[in-house]
Design a protein around this motif. Structure first.
Motif, PDB file in Angstrom:
ATOM      1  N   LYS A 192      51.626  23.859  52.327  1.00  0.00           N
ATOM      2  CA  LYS A 192      52.454  24.880  53.260  1.00  0.00           C
ATOM      3  C   LYS A 192      51.247  24.812  54.223  1.00  0.00           C
ATOM      4  O   LYS A 192      51.448  25.122  54.946  1.00  0.00           O
ATOM      5  CB  LYS A 192      52.248  25.936  52.796  1.00  0.00           C
ATOM      6  CG  LYS A 192      50.571  26.766  51.999  1.00  0.00           C
ATOM      7  CD  LYS A 192      51.022  28.190  51.651  1.00  0.00           C
ATOM      8  CE  LYS A 192      49.353  28.234  50.830  1.00  0.00           C
ATOM      9  NZ  LYS A 192      49.177  29.818  49.863  1.00  0.00           N
ATOM     10  N   ASP A 193      49.878  24.032  54.135  1.00  0.00           N
ATOM     11  CA  ASP A 193      49.434  23.790  54.907  1.00  0.00           C
ATOM     12  C   ASP A 193      49.799  22.791  55.897  1.00  0.00           C
ATOM     13  O   ASP A 193      48.799  23.357  57.567  1.00  0.00           O
ATOM     14  CB  ASP A 193      47.550  23.133  54.152  1.00  0.00           C
ATOM     15  CG  ASP A 193      46.959  24.061  53.598  1.00  0.00           C
ATOM     16  OD1 ASP A 193      47.161  24.861  53.960  1.00  0.00           O
ATOM     17  OD2 ASP A 193      46.402  23.027  52.926  1.00  0.00           O
ATOM     18  N   LEU A 194      50.230  21.954  56.117  1.00  0.00           N
ATOM     19  CA  LEU A 194      51.195  21.488  56.843  1.00  0.00           C
ATOM     20  C   LEU A 194      52.189  22.633  57.956  1.00  0.00           C
ATOM     21  O   LEU A 194      52.408  22.258  58.899  1.00  0.00           O
ATOM     22  CB  LEU A 194      52.343  20.257  56.436  1.00  0.00           C
ATOM     23  CG  LEU A 194      52.656  19.849  57.741  1.00  0.00           C
ATOM     24  CD1 LEU A 194      51.893  18.620  58.170  1.00  0.00           C
ATOM     25  CD2 LEU A 194      53.512  18.288  56.666  1.00  0.00           C
ATOM     26  N   VAL A 195      52.375  23.175  57.305  1.00  0.00           N
ATOM     27  CA  VAL A 195      53.320  24.359  58.539  1.00  0.00           C
ATOM     28  C   VAL A 195      52.454  25.011  58.980  1.00  0.00           C
ATOM     29  O   VAL A 195      52.987  25.316  60.040  1.00  0.00           O
ATOM     30  CB  VAL A 195      54.346  25.167  57.276  1.00  0.00           C
ATOM     31  CG1 VAL A 195      54.981  26.297  58.078  1.00  0.00           C
ATOM     32  CG2 VAL A 195      55.140  24.253  55.702  1.00  0.00           C
ATOM     33  N   ASP A 196      51.262  25.020  58.239  1.00  0.00           N
ATOM     34  CA  ASP A 196      50.348  26.045  58.890  1.00  0.00           C
ATOM     35  C   ASP A 196      50.086  25.224  60.478  1.00  0.00           C
ATOM     36  O   ASP A 196      49.494  26.233  61.485  1.00  0.00           O
ATOM     37  CB  ASP A 196      48.934  26.781  58.063  1.00  0.00           C
ATOM     38  CG  ASP A 196      50.154  27.580  57.365  1.00  0.00           C
ATOM     39  OD1 ASP A 196      50.984  28.640  57.206  1.00  0.00           O
ATOM     40  OD2 ASP A 196      48.860  27.815  55.843  1.00  0.00           O
ATOM     41  N   MET A 197      49.603  24.565  60.284  1.00  0.00           N
ATOM     42  CA  MET A 197      49.086  23.396  61.273  1.00  0.00           C
ATOM     43  C   MET A 197      50.331  23.604  61.905  1.00  0.00           C
ATOM     44  O   MET A 197      49.407  23.744  63.362  1.00  0.00           O
ATOM     45  CB  MET A 197      48.901  21.954  60.703  1.00  0.00           C
ATOM     46  CG  MET A 197      48.222  21.089  61.853  1.00  0.00           C
ATOM     47  SD  MET A 197      47.588  19.223  60.986  1.00  0.00           S
ATOM     48  CE  MET A 197      49.242  18.938  60.416  1.00  0.00           C
ATOM     49  N   ALA A 198      51.248  23.647  62.113  1.00  0.00           N
ATOM     50  CA  ALA A 198      52.323  22.786  63.271  1.00  0.00           C
ATOM     51  C   ALA A 198      52.280  24.173  63.621  1.00  0.00           C
ATOM     52  O   ALA A 198      52.757  23.975  64.756  1.00  0.00           O
ATOM     53  CB  ALA A 198      53.506  22.657  62.404  1.00  0.00           C
ATOM     54  N   ALA A 199      52.797  25.543  62.665  1.00  0.00           N
ATOM     55  CA  ALA A 199      52.669  26.644  63.913  1.00  0.00           C
ATOM     56  C   ALA A 199      51.577  26.923  64.530  1.00  0.00           C
ATOM     57  O   ALA A 199      52.231  27.759  65.462  1.00  0.00           O
ATOM     58  CB  ALA A 199      53.125  28.189  62.428  1.00  0.00           C
ATOM     59  N   ASP A 200      50.350  26.777  64.077  1.00  0.00           N
ATOM     60  CA  ASP A 200      49.366  26.598  64.556  1.00  0.00           C
ATOM     61  C   ASP A 200      49.379  25.470  66.083  1.00  0.00           C
ATOM     62  O   ASP A 200      48.799  26.239  67.306  1.00  0.00           O
ATOM     63  CB  ASP A 200      47.768  26.200  63.947  1.00  0.00           C
ATOM     64  CG  ASP A 200      46.719  26.868  65.448  1.00  0.00           C
ATOM     65  OD1 ASP A 200      46.120  27.843  65.246  1.00  0.00           O
ATOM     66  OD2 ASP A 200      46.180  25.729  64.785  1.00  0.00           O
ATOM     67  N   ARG A 201      49.630  24.086  65.799  1.00  0.00           N
ATOM     68  CA  ARG A 201      49.525  23.643  67.412  1.00  0.00           C
ATOM     69  C   ARG A 201      51.065  24.471  68.233  1.00  0.00           C
ATOM     70  O   ARG A 201      51.332  24.118  69.027  1.00  0.00           O
ATOM     71  CB  ARG A 201      50.244  22.572  67.006  1.00  0.00           C
ATOM     72  CG  ARG A 201      48.874  21.511  66.121  1.00  0.00           C
ATOM     73  CD  ARG A 201      49.108  20.726  65.749  1.00  0.00           C
ATOM     74  NE  ARG A 201      48.081  19.313  65.517  1.00  0.00           N
ATOM     75  CZ  ARG A 201      47.924  18.149  65.094  1.00  0.00           C
ATOM     76  NH1 ARG A 201      49.229  17.826  65.031  1.00  0.00           N
ATOM     77  NH2 ARG A 201      46.584  18.027  65.013  1.00  0.00           N
ATOM     78  N   ALA A 202      51.538  25.098  67.704  1.00  0.00           N
ATOM     79  CA  ALA A 202      53.278  25.454  68.786  1.00  0.00           C
ATOM     80  C   ALA A 202      52.933  26.868  69.343  1.00  0.00           C
ATOM     81  O   ALA A 202      53.314  27.251  70.006  1.00  0.00           O
ATOM     82  CB  ALA A 202      53.975  25.576  67.599  1.00  0.00           C
ATOM     83  N   GLY A 203      51.135  27.752  68.670  1.00  0.00           N
ATOM     84  CA  GLY A 203      51.026  28.574  69.756  1.00  0.00           C
ATOM     85  C   GLY A 203      51.951  30.113  68.905  1.00  0.00           C
ATOM     86  O   GLY A 203      51.794  30.885  69.419  1.00  0.00           O
ATOM     87  N   ILE A 204      52.722  29.798  67.238  1.00  0.00           N
ATOM     88  CA  ILE A 204      52.845  30.814  67.144  1.00  0.00           C
ATOM     89  C   ILE A 204      52.273  31.241  65.821  1.00  0.00           C
ATOM     90  O   ILE A 204      51.768  30.179  65.211  1.00  0.00           O
ATOM     91  CB  ILE A 204      54.538  30.230  66.383  1.00  0.00           C
ATOM     92  CG1 ILE A 204      54.523  28.840  65.642  1.00  0.00           C
ATOM     93  CG2 ILE A 204      55.259  30.415  67.921  1.00  0.00           C
ATOM     94  CD1 ILE A 204      56.809  28.247  65.624  1.00  0.00           C
TER      95      ILE A 204
END
Length: 58
Positions: A34-46
């Protein structure tokens, strides 16, 4: 190269993340959680919840 996905069901406190890491190491594949999902969301600003909501809508 053949691609595959392994999912592990779990309950709180069962140490599934460590089991998954060891399985990935044994199989010689990369480990993502799930850390990968968190990183992707953070990079997308959502938010993480928004990330999942948008993925399911497509």
């Amino acid at each position: 190269m053949k691609k595959f996905i392994i999912t592990i069901s779990r309950e709180f406190g069962c140490n599934a993340r460590e089991v998954a890491r060891k399985a990935a190491a044994e199989l010689g594949v990369k480990f993502y959680d799930k850390d990968l999902v968190d990183m992707a969301a953070d990079r997308a600003g959502i938010s993480r919840d928004s990330f999942f909501g948008q993925r399911r809508a497509h």
